[in-house]
Design a protein around this motif. Structure first.
Motif, mmCIF file in Angstrom:
data_model
loop_
_atom_site.group_PDB
_atom_site.id
_atom_site.type_symbol
_atom_site.label_atom_id
_atom_site.label_comp_id
_atom_site.label_asym_id
_atom_site.label_seq_id
_atom_site.Cartn_x
_atom_site.Cartn_y
_atom_site.Cartn_z
ATOM 1 N N LYS A 83 -3.411 4.946 0.257
ATOM 2 C CA LYS A 83 -4.210 4.694 1.453
ATOM 3 C C LYS A 83 -3.837 5.735 2.495
ATOM 4 O O LYS A 83 -2.665 5.944 2.798
ATOM 5 N N ASN A 99 -9.502 4.468 2.442
ATOM 6 C CA ASN A 99 -9.394 4.705 1.005
ATOM 7 C C ASN A 99 -9.535 6.185 0.714
ATOM 8 O O ASN A 99 -10.318 6.887 1.355
ATOM 9 N N TYR A 157 0.832 -1.191 0.000
ATOM 10 C CA TYR A 157 0.000 0.000 0.000
ATOM 11 C C TYR A 157 0.875 1.253 0.000
ATOM 12 O O TYR A 157 1.762 1.409 0.849
#
Length: 379
Positions: free
Chosen positions: A373, A367, A338
């Protein structure tokens, strides 16, 4: 396949006869379910008569071509050898049982193995690059997980006595040429298929092996099933059978091609052993929990995850797994990477410092609608 346009009457008559012959295969208990599905599918069969003339038959539409039948050998699938047999159109196609392998006498002729049974001797198709002693070959031939089949060596022949122009810019060139690499292939006694008209081949006995592997595969699927208390018990209870079947598959794979079912079993067993080991080791490690949109998504070993700056000219941190790691939430192996976004530079620096000093147990991500993220909070 296009329909016959020249010898239409002959093609129609032959189609009627071939339909009867091919239908006989559907009622034959020796024909496996996979091949029956091929017979009913969208497949064109290329047949050869006793004069080596090619005939194309399309069972799905029950049409035949008897003229201009050509095909690219590299782009076809060979019919399993157990189904290759001479037959008269309109009569049933006989599917022979596998050859009885017992009591074979094995001798050699040069580099070839010769197998004799009931006073009949045939050569064995065996790669010279794969060494095996006569003693081990005898054991292999007698193994219940393999079969011996007889075949015509002409079925394996390529375009010999011809030229390979794959590296040549001039397709009309008919000479051996060192400049472009074109070369001629010549049939002679150096070729196994030239030395013999018929031969034997060892193949994997899929039907026999499936009787052993399919119950074991079902057990392994239970071991893989998340959050079941009997994982360790199942592997311990069936360890002897699983190890024996795995060793058997591994042994045969040294000499012949094993089927997809056996490959899947070996992979599945390795995965299950690794998964059970990870389950047992998990409680011994420090953990970190990762929430996604306020829902716990990962609970993983702290040492299996890292936070690194991936950018060359500016700072872009990722939180990622080092490899496929065990996640207790899904009770399976997972991996992720991420790209992170932070509220501020100060918030980011504090996050990185605490993460690298192992002072973090919970990370909450959200999100953003982008590829990143957002680190909402951590503790």
């Amino acid at each position: 396949m296009k329909e016959e346009t020249e010898k239409t009457d002959q093609a129609q008559a032959l189609a009627t006869l071939l339909k009867v012959s091919f239908n006989s295969l559907m009622n034959d208990e020796n024909v496996d379910a996979v091949f029956k599905s091929v017979l009913k599918g969208n497949t064109v069969f290329v047949l050869k008569d006793e004069n080596a003339n090619l005939i194309a038959y399309y069972p799905h539409r029950n049409i035949v071509r008897v003229t201009d039948v050509i095909y690219n050998k590299k782009n076809i699938t060979l019919v399993p050898l157990m189904y290759k047999n001479w037959f008269l159109p309109g009569e049933s196609i006989y599917v022979g049982k596998y050859i009885n392998k017992k009591h074979y006498t094995i001798t050699t002729s040069g580099t070839d193995f010769l197998l004799t049974h009931n006073r009949k001797t045939l050569p064995l198709d065996w790669s010279e690059d794969t060494y095996i002693s006569i003693s081990k070959l005898s054991d292999l031939v007698e193994d219940n997980w393999v079969c011996l089949i007889q075949y015509d060596t002409s079925d394996d022949c390529d375009d010999c006595d011809g030229y390979d122009y794959s590296n040549c810019d001039y397709s009309r060139c008919k000479n051996d040429c060192e400049n472009c690499g074109g070369r001629r292939y010549i049939c002679n006694n150096s070729c196994f298929n030239h030395r013999y008209d018929k031969a034997l081949r060892i193949i994997f006995n899929s039907e026999e092996v499936a009787k052993v592997l399919e119950p074991l595969i079902e057990i392994l699927k239970l071991v893989q099933k998340p959050h079941q208390i009997e994982h360790r018990i199942l592997l311990e209870q069936y360890k002897a059978q699983l190890d024996d079947a795995y060793s058997h598959c591994a042994y045969l794979s040294q000499y012949i091609n094993i089927d997809d079912n056996a490959d899947s079993f070996m992979s599945l067993y390795n995965e299950c052993k690794a998964l059970n080991f990870a389950r047992e080791e998990f409680s011994k490690q420090d953990h970190i929990k990762i929430f996604m949109e306020n829902t716990l998504k990962y609970c993983i070993n702290r040492e299996d995850v890292r936070c690194e700056d991936h950018a060359w000219f500016w700072t872009t941190y990722h939180i990622e797994t080092k490899k496929d790691i065990y996640n207790s939430v899904s009770d399976s192996f997972v991996s992720f990477d991420y790209k992170l976004e932070f509220f501020s530079k100060e918030f980011r620096n504090l996050f990185v410092e605490r993460f690298k000093n192992n002072k973090m147990q919970i990370i909450s991500l959200k999100n953003t609608g982008k590829e990143k993220k957002l680190v909402d909070k951590f503790e």
